[in-house]
Scaffold this active site. Structure first.
Site, mmCIF file in Angstrom:
data_model
loop_
_atom_site.group_PDB
_atom_site.id
_atom_site.type_symbol
_atom_site.label_atom_id
_atom_site.label_comp_id
_atom_site.label_asym_id
_atom_site.label_seq_id
_atom_site.Cartn_x
_atom_site.Cartn_y
_atom_site.Cartn_z
ATOM 1 C CG ASP A 243 41.475 -44.406 -19.868
ATOM 2 O OD1 ASP A 243 40.260 -44.202 -19.934
ATOM 3 O OD2 ASP A 243 42.300 -43.962 -20.679
ATOM 4 C CD GLU B 89 36.703 -39.392 -15.029
ATOM 5 O OE1 GLU B 89 36.310 -39.418 -16.210
ATOM 6 O OE2 GLU B 89 36.324 -40.217 -14.176
#
Length: 382
Positions: free
Chosen positions: A18, A274
């Site tokens: 994040d 990610e």
């Protein structure tokens, strides 16, 4: 385009993905689009790992053109920005939402979603969601296809990567900086992952392979499984082990800049989450993704959607090998057998990794897409 004020809110949920994504985005908005960006982070210590020059004790500091602020539980009264991003559906402070609602001019409120190749993403990209107080929130989806927000990519990223990979001394010098001296004939693999039961089978296959392999493991949660396979109690950065034709070396936690160069240096990259997933694709090298597991197996739809898209340009045999390898790494299949099968197609996989990267670079990057959308929305809202 005139400079706008942006507030990006990041709640560190799982490791560094994040904060990794939002920190890259904040820097790019400031450096390439001349936007005034505040990045609110609830865990300064996590940010410190990615940016060692930061001071985790400060409530606010300016780094690389970005104002980095501690998102404390007692949120201060601040002026609302023109564009507000809640990253990955984190909950904005209640007082900040109240300030957005009572302002004479409403800000653009965006929920920056997780990356997915699923077909429904394009249909939901930039859809509005009415909120209390006359506010609207828009869903903004990164993605790999037209109709999505694209991928994070700095303007000069591919130029820097190609220059690095074109000069053998650049790779050698960088690896030497992080204490790595590979043999001339060694295949280099980077490994960043969480706990993974498939690791032992993969390492067994690498150890008996006829080709020497140097496995480079940045500090992270995979170390427990690595210790069990090696039969050691603990590991320290810089430690090395040899088993058969496999040499394993543990690396310290790397900055984003150095991690990029590690990906560019290796012949094959195993990544997690990610941020590293996207950066490995920009490296133009074959890769293996350890996907974040979700309840009720929802991550399999996400994994297979990407594989279907990515493998469309491969021969059927190479595509099958790619899918089998990724499935095995994520818990469905024999990792050792899948690795051996994939090696029969490694030349095609290597060529295609570059082609895929060249195809993706033709699409607008995520920061540019956000700036364009915000510019249109704010001009209409005036």
């Amino acid at each position: 385009m005139m400079s706008k004020r942006w507030d990006i809110f990041c709640c560190v949920v799982d490791n560094y993905g994040d904060i990794g994504v939002t920190w890259r985005l904040a820097r790019q908005l400031a450096a390439e689009h001349d936007q005034a960006v505040r990045l609110w982070v609830d865990e300064p210590a996590a940010f410190l790992r990615l940016c060692p020059t930061a001071d985790a004790s400060l409530s606010s500091q300016r780094i690389d053109g970005v104002e980095v602020c501690h998102w404390s539980q007692d949120f201060p009264q601040v002026e609302v920005a023109d564009v507000v991003i809640e990253a990955f559906a984190c909950n904005l402070p209640a007082s900040y939402i109240e300030a957005m609602a009572v302002g004479e001019r409403k800000p653009l409120w965006l929920n920056l979603e997780y990356l997915s190749a699923e077909a429904w993403v394009a249909g939901c990209h930039v859809l509005p969601s009415p909120q209390a107080g006359g506010l609207q929130k828009f869903f903004f989806f990164p993605g790999f296809t037209e109709g999505t927000g694209g991928l994070l990519r700095e303007r000069d990223l591919l130029t820097r990567r190609r220059a690095f990979q074109a000069v053998p001394n650049a790779r050698r010098d960088f690896l030497a900086q992080i204490g790595v001296t590979p043999a001339d004939d060694a295949r280099l693999i980077s490994l960043f992952a969480y706990e993974n039961a498939a690791l032992a089978d993969w390492l067994d296959a690498l150890a008996v392979d006829t080709r020497p392999t140097l496995l480079l493991v940045p500090h992270g949660r995979i170390e427990g499984d690595l210790c069990r396979w090696l039969g050691v109690a603990d590991t320290e950065p810089g430690s090395r082990w040899q088993r058969g034709n496999l040499q394993v070396q543990l690396l310290p936690f790397l900055s984003q800049h150095d991690y990029d160069r590690l990906l560019w240096s290796c012949d094959f990259n195993a990544v997690r989450g990610e941020d590293s997933f996207v950066r490995a694709q920009w490296a133009g090298r074959p890769l293996l993704w350890h996907i974040y597991q979700q309840e009720e197996g929802a991550h399999w739809d996400k994994l297979d959607a990407f594989l279907d898209l990515y493998c469309a340009g491969l021969s059927p045999q190479a595509a099958d090998a790619q899918k089998s390898l990724w499935h095995a790494w994520n818990g469905q299949g024999d990792m050792g057998a899948a690795w051996v099968q994939a090696q029969a197609h490694i030349e095609e996989h290597s060529r295609y990794a570059g082609d895929w990267c060249d195809e993706q670079v033709l699409r607008p990057d995520l920061a540019s897409a956000l700036v364009r959308f915000s510019g249109k929305w704010l001009s209409c809202a005036t």
